[in-house]
Design an enzyme around this catalytic site. Sequence first.
Site, PDB file in Angstrom:
ATOM      1  N   ASP A  58     -15.964  32.151  22.201  1.00  0.00           N
ATOM      2  CA  ASP A  58     -14.582  31.915  22.622  1.00  0.00           C
ATOM      3  C   ASP A  58     -14.419  30.592  23.365  1.00  0.00           C
ATOM      4  O   ASP A  58     -13.523  29.798  23.046  1.00  0.00           O
ATOM      5  CB  ASP A  58     -14.092  33.066  23.505  1.00  0.00           C
ATOM      6  CG  ASP A  58     -13.862  34.347  22.720  1.00  0.00           C
ATOM      7  OD1 ASP A  58     -14.126  34.344  21.499  1.00  0.00           O
ATOM      8  OD2 ASP A  58     -13.442  35.341  23.317  1.00  0.00           O
ATOM      9  N   ARG A 114     -13.619  35.824  40.714  1.00  0.00           N
ATOM     10  CA  ARG A 114     -12.677  34.820  40.211  1.00  0.00           C
ATOM     11  C   ARG A 114     -12.350  33.709  41.218  1.00  0.00           C
ATOM     12  O   ARG A 114     -12.243  32.542  40.842  1.00  0.00           O
ATOM     13  CB  ARG A 114     -11.396  35.492  39.720  1.00  0.00           C
ATOM     14  CG  ARG A 114     -11.593  36.443  38.532  1.00  0.00           C
ATOM     15  CD  ARG A 114     -12.658  35.980  37.597  1.00  0.00           C
ATOM     16  NE  ARG A 114     -12.761  36.775  36.380  1.00  0.00           N
ATOM     17  CZ  ARG A 114     -13.870  36.883  35.679  1.00  0.00           C
ATOM     18  NH1 ARG A 114     -14.980  36.277  36.111  1.00  0.00           N
ATOM     19  NH2 ARG A 114     -13.900  37.582  34.569  1.00  0.00           N
ATOM     20  N   ASP A 128      -7.107  38.320  35.061  1.00  0.00           N
ATOM     21  CA  ASP A 128      -7.912  37.139  35.364  1.00  0.00           C
ATOM     22  C   ASP A 128      -7.115  35.841  35.308  1.00  0.00           C
ATOM     23  O   ASP A 128      -7.361  34.916  36.083  1.00  0.00           O
ATOM     24  CB  ASP A 128      -9.112  37.062  34.424  1.00  0.00           C
ATOM     25  CG  ASP A 128     -10.238  37.981  34.857  1.00  0.00           C
ATOM     26  OD1 ASP A 128     -10.218  38.422  36.023  1.00  0.00           O
ATOM     27  OD2 ASP A 128     -11.137  38.251  34.050  1.00  0.00           O
ATOM     28  N   SER A 176     -15.095  44.804  25.587  1.00  0.00           N
ATOM     29  CA  SER A 176     -14.999  43.529  26.292  1.00  0.00           C
ATOM     30  C   SER A 176     -15.707  43.724  27.627  1.00  0.00           C
ATOM     31  O   SER A 176     -15.321  44.580  28.424  1.00  0.00           O
ATOM     32  CB  SER A 176     -13.530  43.156  26.520  1.00  0.00           C
ATOM     33  OG  SER A 176     -13.437  42.016  27.352  1.00  0.00           O
TER      34      SER A 176
END
Length: 464
Positions: free
Chosen positions: A31, A113, A142, A197
């Site tokens: 990705d 994050r 996110d 995922s």
Amino acid sequence: MSKTVKPAVKPIAAAAPQVKKVVLAYSGGLDTSIILKWLQDEYHCEVVTFTADIGQGEEIEPARAKAIKMGIKPENIFIEDLREEFVRDYVFPMFRANALYEGEYLLGTSIARPLIAKRLIDIARKTKGDAISHGATGKGNDQVRFELGAYALMPGVKVIAPWREWDLLSREKLLAYADKHGIPVDFKKRKGGAPYSMDANLLHISYEGGVLEDPNFEPEASMWRLTVSPEKAPNKPQIIELTYAKGDVVAIDGVKMSPATVLTKLNEIGGKHGIGRLDKVENRYVGMKSRGCYETPGGTILLSGHRAIESITLDREVLSLKDDLMPRYARLIYNGYWFSPERELLQGLIDASQVTVNGTVKLKLYKGTILCTGRESKTDSLFDAKISTFDDDGGAYNQADAAGFIKLNALRLRIGANVNAQRAATAKAKADKSVARKTAAKKAVAKKAAAKPTAAKPAAKKAA
């Protein structure tokens, strides 16, 4: 003579500023490799890659070779080991608050994050970049976390979120783009990749998507990677001792360790005993519900141990205040407000409470459970056995004092009870009067009916 009023000329909107250099959060996977090429093609800008090791358990050096193959200059490739910073400056401060989102989730993805956002901005400043980019989708949390963090640290930065801009919204389109531009695709990715995922770091692994999108579907046993099932955990319990200094674990079983080493060791121990699994439907900040499964073995142990050491070192009202504030603190982290003034204010209060949180805790781990079997603080314990004992305390506590204490605390309850009794008596009196009136009225009607003369019957006619 009137003047003709000319219509106002609408100013031409200024063209969007051209991006010269963008810092991409780059894993080296399919990705982000596609995103790297897409940024080069769509924005015609210089790309800087940033790859962080926060304990995801995968080699990160191969990302360097992949980036070079994609045309990235060696000086524009940043690969960093952030495990110690991650645990010391983000995970441990969060656990000082005993943070749980919606009562269960230990915020494993959320807390990583802000660190990534911080390093993206640090590198942008260092390389004179004017934009950052990430691979988060437009449906998840996110994107919010990355961008709130970035804007808080660099208000004028441009954020490029390809998943909100491009039309590569299916696996087939992504694979076609990769084939067109010579981006390597391994067999698993071409066949659909993992059924979930996943996001991994030193605190946890999360699993979402795929078959888990049915909240009534039980995940396969093979999904879990950090923990054994409680049924297969050892039949013999293990007791560990955690040493705390100002709210943070600094040693396990008497062996001093760095923050990242502590969490790594607790993951290993907890995983062996089937500790830290969670299957949860949560509320995303963007508004939808989402089902996720999590493994947080070390974090689950940290939470149990921290609450145990706080139980003997914190004042009752301080502990109560922390518990009141915790859900809000957890929501701030979940929603991406790590760098907000309110989170920093709460952190200052939380950290101030931890000055006395020193000592040791013993935990028994057995088949997915944690039981505290001992806690001690030689310097800061508020537990006074002379006062709390059920035996003769030698006058340390006068039990007769409790009578006045109870009466004072019962005063509002007694006043309320008296008022309620008076209110009930008044209501009963009114009801009784109403019943008496109705009864009297019925009797009057009956008496009047009885006093009324009966009409004489007409005489029967004689037969002719």
